[in-house]
Design a protein around this motif. Structure first.
Motif, mmCIF file in Angstrom:
data_model
loop_
_atom_site.group_PDB
_atom_site.id
_atom_site.type_symbol
_atom_site.label_atom_id
_atom_site.label_comp_id
_atom_site.label_asym_id
_atom_site.label_seq_id
_atom_site.Cartn_x
_atom_site.Cartn_y
_atom_site.Cartn_z
ATOM 1 N N GLN A 35 0.824 -1.210 0.000
ATOM 2 C CA GLN A 35 0.000 0.000 0.000
ATOM 3 C C GLN A 35 0.856 1.257 0.000
ATOM 4 O OE1 GLN A 35 -2.495 -0.592 3.456
ATOM 5 N NE2 GLN A 35 -3.960 -1.886 2.338
ATOM 6 N N GLY A 36 2.070 1.168 0.565
ATOM 7 C CA GLY A 36 2.960 2.319 0.624
ATOM 8 C C GLY A 36 3.886 2.458 -0.567
ATOM 9 N N GLY A 37 3.782 1.530 -1.522
ATOM 10 C CA GLY A 37 4.583 1.631 -2.731
ATOM 11 C C GLY A 37 6.023 1.187 -2.582
ATOM 12 N N VAL A 38 6.299 0.312 -1.610
ATOM 13 C CA VAL A 38 7.652 -0.237 -1.423
ATOM 14 C C VAL A 38 7.609 -1.721 -1.767
ATOM 15 C CG1 VAL A 38 9.542 -0.665 0.192
ATOM 16 C CG2 VAL A 38 8.173 1.432 0.395
ATOM 17 N N ALA A 39 8.414 -2.140 -2.726
ATOM 18 C CA ALA A 39 8.449 -3.542 -3.115
ATOM 19 C C ALA A 39 9.105 -4.378 -2.019
ATOM 20 C CB ALA A 39 9.215 -3.704 -4.426
ATOM 21 N N HIS A 40 8.772 -5.643 -1.977
ATOM 22 C CA HIS A 40 9.352 -6.536 -0.967
ATOM 23 C C HIS A 40 9.546 -7.919 -1.551
ATOM 24 C CE1 HIS A 40 5.552 -8.728 -0.385
ATOM 25 N NE2 HIS A 40 4.965 -7.553 -0.487
ATOM 26 N N PHE A 41 10.427 -8.665 -0.915
ATOM 27 C CA PHE A 41 10.653 -10.053 -1.342
ATOM 28 C C PHE A 41 11.170 -10.832 -0.144
ATOM 29 C CE2 PHE A 41 14.387 -7.506 -2.188
ATOM 30 C CZ PHE A 41 15.389 -8.212 -1.565
ATOM 31 N N GLY A 42 10.983 -12.149 -0.194
ATOM 32 C CA GLY A 42 11.487 -13.006 0.867
ATOM 33 C C GLY A 42 10.612 -12.983 2.097
ATOM 34 N N GLY A 43 10.956 -13.846 3.041
ATOM 35 C CA GLY A 43 10.203 -13.944 4.279
ATOM 36 C C GLY A 43 10.975 -14.752 5.291
ATOM 37 N N TYR A 44 10.322 -15.123 6.377
ATOM 38 C CA TYR A 44 11.019 -15.883 7.417
ATOM 39 C C TYR A 44 11.408 -17.265 6.919
ATOM 40 C CZ TYR A 44 12.297 -17.563 12.030
ATOM 41 O OH TYR A 44 12.992 -18.062 13.094
ATOM 42 N N SER A 45 10.599 -17.829 6.032
ATOM 43 C CA SER A 45 10.925 -19.141 5.498
ATOM 44 C C SER A 45 12.136 -19.058 4.579
ATOM 45 C CB SER A 45 9.737 -19.693 4.696
ATOM 46 O OG SER A 45 10.134 -20.811 3.931
ATOM 47 N N PRO A 46 13.082 -19.969 4.708
ATOM 48 C CA PRO A 46 14.238 -19.948 3.813
ATOM 49 C C PRO A 46 13.889 -20.321 2.387
ATOM 50 C CG PRO A 46 14.290 -21.898 5.185
ATOM 51 C CD PRO A 46 13.174 -21.043 5.707
ATOM 52 N N THR A 47 12.666 -20.779 2.154
ATOM 53 C CA THR A 47 12.284 -21.209 0.817
ATOM 54 C C THR A 47 11.238 -20.294 0.185
ATOM 55 O OG1 THR A 47 10.612 -22.698 1.740
ATOM 56 C CG2 THR A 47 12.789 -23.601 1.317
ATOM 57 N N ALA A 48 11.041 -19.110 0.735
ATOM 58 C CA ALA A 48 10.086 -18.166 0.151
ATOM 59 C C ALA A 48 10.395 -17.989 -1.327
ATOM 60 C CB ALA A 48 10.150 -16.829 0.872
ATOM 61 N N ASP A 49 9.340 -17.945 -2.134
ATOM 62 C CA ASP A 49 9.509 -18.040 -3.576
ATOM 63 C C ASP A 49 9.037 -16.776 -4.280
ATOM 64 O OD1 ASP A 49 10.201 -19.196 -5.959
ATOM 65 O OD2 ASP A 49 8.358 -20.351 -6.156
ATOM 66 N N ASP A 50 9.458 -15.604 -3.820
ATOM 67 C CA ASP A 50 9.145 -14.369 -4.512
ATOM 68 C C ASP A 50 10.443 -13.619 -4.775
ATOM 69 O OD1 ASP A 50 9.590 -13.755 -1.878
ATOM 70 O OD2 ASP A 50 8.042 -12.244 -1.739
ATOM 71 N N TYR A 51 10.391 -12.612 -5.643
ATOM 72 C CA TYR A 51 11.618 -11.942 -6.046
ATOM 73 C C TYR A 51 11.315 -10.526 -6.522
ATOM 74 C CZ TYR A 51 9.908 -13.333 -10.665
ATOM 75 O OH TYR A 51 9.121 -13.517 -11.772
ATOM 76 N N PHE A 52 12.360 -9.743 -6.659
ATOM 77 C CA PHE A 52 12.264 -8.368 -7.138
ATOM 78 C C PHE A 52 12.975 -8.292 -8.482
ATOM 79 C CE2 PHE A 52 14.216 -4.056 -7.285
ATOM 80 C CZ PHE A 52 13.043 -3.308 -7.380
#
Length: 337
Positions: A144-161
């Motif tokens: 909502q604030g217009g800041v991209a994000h990737f990753g998470g607490y899980s070591p296998t999070a499957d998103d990217y920038f």
């Protein structure tokens, strides 16, 4: 909205996360794309922690952007990426000065964006300080604030920038080794998947790893080599709170730790040292510029010449001998053609 992957590494965990939660997160894929009208250089900075005493300083100063006073103009000239060391829960309560369960105010996305941060890694050991709900609320607040994000607490999070460096596609993803449920094979599988999906892209892994307050360890080195063997082009490290060395493996650079960027650790002088990695393209390769920063009470600034030389020398002494001369000059050139 599309999303993006970054892999951050960690060694220990402060909180228990069930296997089911990690598995659920691993199955979530998202991608966030940077604007492509221009292709400014990439800039990576270290850990950003906007709670605890940093929040107190913001209230005292009456300026929620005080921490970016000396760096905003420079950061905005780049696609700037940082590690956000904590969640933005809807039910925010300021973390006491001695606390380690971080919480950031709802103003955090606005502060980051106005300060010049375009994307953040959420792959770190504090992202679940307020549980799964806090993590999901963090992602929503950033979007909502217009800041991209990737990753998470899980070591296998499957998103990217995803962004561009010149005409080259750049994919940044996060891995944290400091997490309950850490599974090296899963993290390597994510890397292989991204390399296969983006065979011509420059693949950057933003890692959360290592031991705090000391130099890089053998576990970081071993895992970094495995990532590069599977197609990673650049590794950026965070978590130790101090600067660590640089290694070149198969002509791919490993920046083990950038140190703190914005934090409230003042009890040792080197905790206020850090550096940024500026990545720009050359006609025949890539230039990695090491830009030292020195903080004063949570306000980082590009280091003065004497501090710059001191910080570069400290990085060089922890680095591959072949890189010492280049690091002391402040840049590393990698030939790609």
């Amino acid at each position: 909205m599309k999303y993006v992957v970054i892999v951050t590494l960690g060694i220990v965990s402060l909180f228990f996360i069930s296997y089911e939660v990690l598995h659920e997160e691993a199955n979530h894929t998202s991608k966030q794309i940077a604007p492509t009208k221009e292709t400014p250089p990439l800039l990576f900075v270290g850990d950003i922690m906007l709670g605890r005493h940093v929040e107190t300083l913001a209230k005292r100063s009456g300026d929620e952007l005080f921490m970016f006073a000396s760096t905003t103009e420079y950061l905005k000239k780049h696609v700037t990426i940082a590690n956000l060391e904590g969640p933005i829960p809807e039910d925010h309560v300021q973390t006491p000065v001695s606390g380690f369960s971080f919480s950031f105010a709802s103003s955090t996305p606005r502060i980051l964006k106005l300060g010049g941060i375009q994307a953040v890694s959420l792959a770190n050991n504090h992202m679940f300080d307020k549980g799964r709900n806090g993590y999901e609320e963090t992602k929503q607040a950033l979007e909502q604030g217009g800041v991209a994000h990737f990753g998470g607490y899980s070591p296998t999070a499957d998103d990217y920038f995803e962004t561009k460096l010149g005409t080259t596609t750049v994919i940044v993803y996060g891995i944290t080794m400091i997490a309950t449920g850490w599974d090296e094979s899963q993290a390597l599988n994510v890397t292989e998947k991204l390399r296969k999906e983006f065979p011509q892209a420059h693949l950057i892994a933003y890692l959360h790893w290592g031991d705090e307050y000391v130099t890089q360890n053998i576990y970081q080195r071993a895992f970094a080599h495995k990532l590069i063997d599977r197609g990673v082009d650049t590794i950026i490290g965070a978590h130790p709170h101090v600067v660590q060395g640089v290694e070149l493996y198969k002509e791919k650079p490993i920046f083990y730790s950038l140190g703190n960027f914005i934090f409230d650790q003042y009890w040792r002088s080197d905790l206020e040292d850090g550096y940024m990695v500026r990545i720009s393209s050359l006609d025949s390769g890539i230039r990695y510029e090491l830009v030292p920063v020195r903080s004063s009470r949570s306000i980082p600034a590009i280091a003065t010449e004497s501090a710059r030389l001191r910080i570069l020398d400290h990085i060089a002494k922890q680095s591959d001998m072949v890189l010492v001369g280049s690091i002391r000059k402040g840049y590393i050139d990698i030939t790609t053609k």
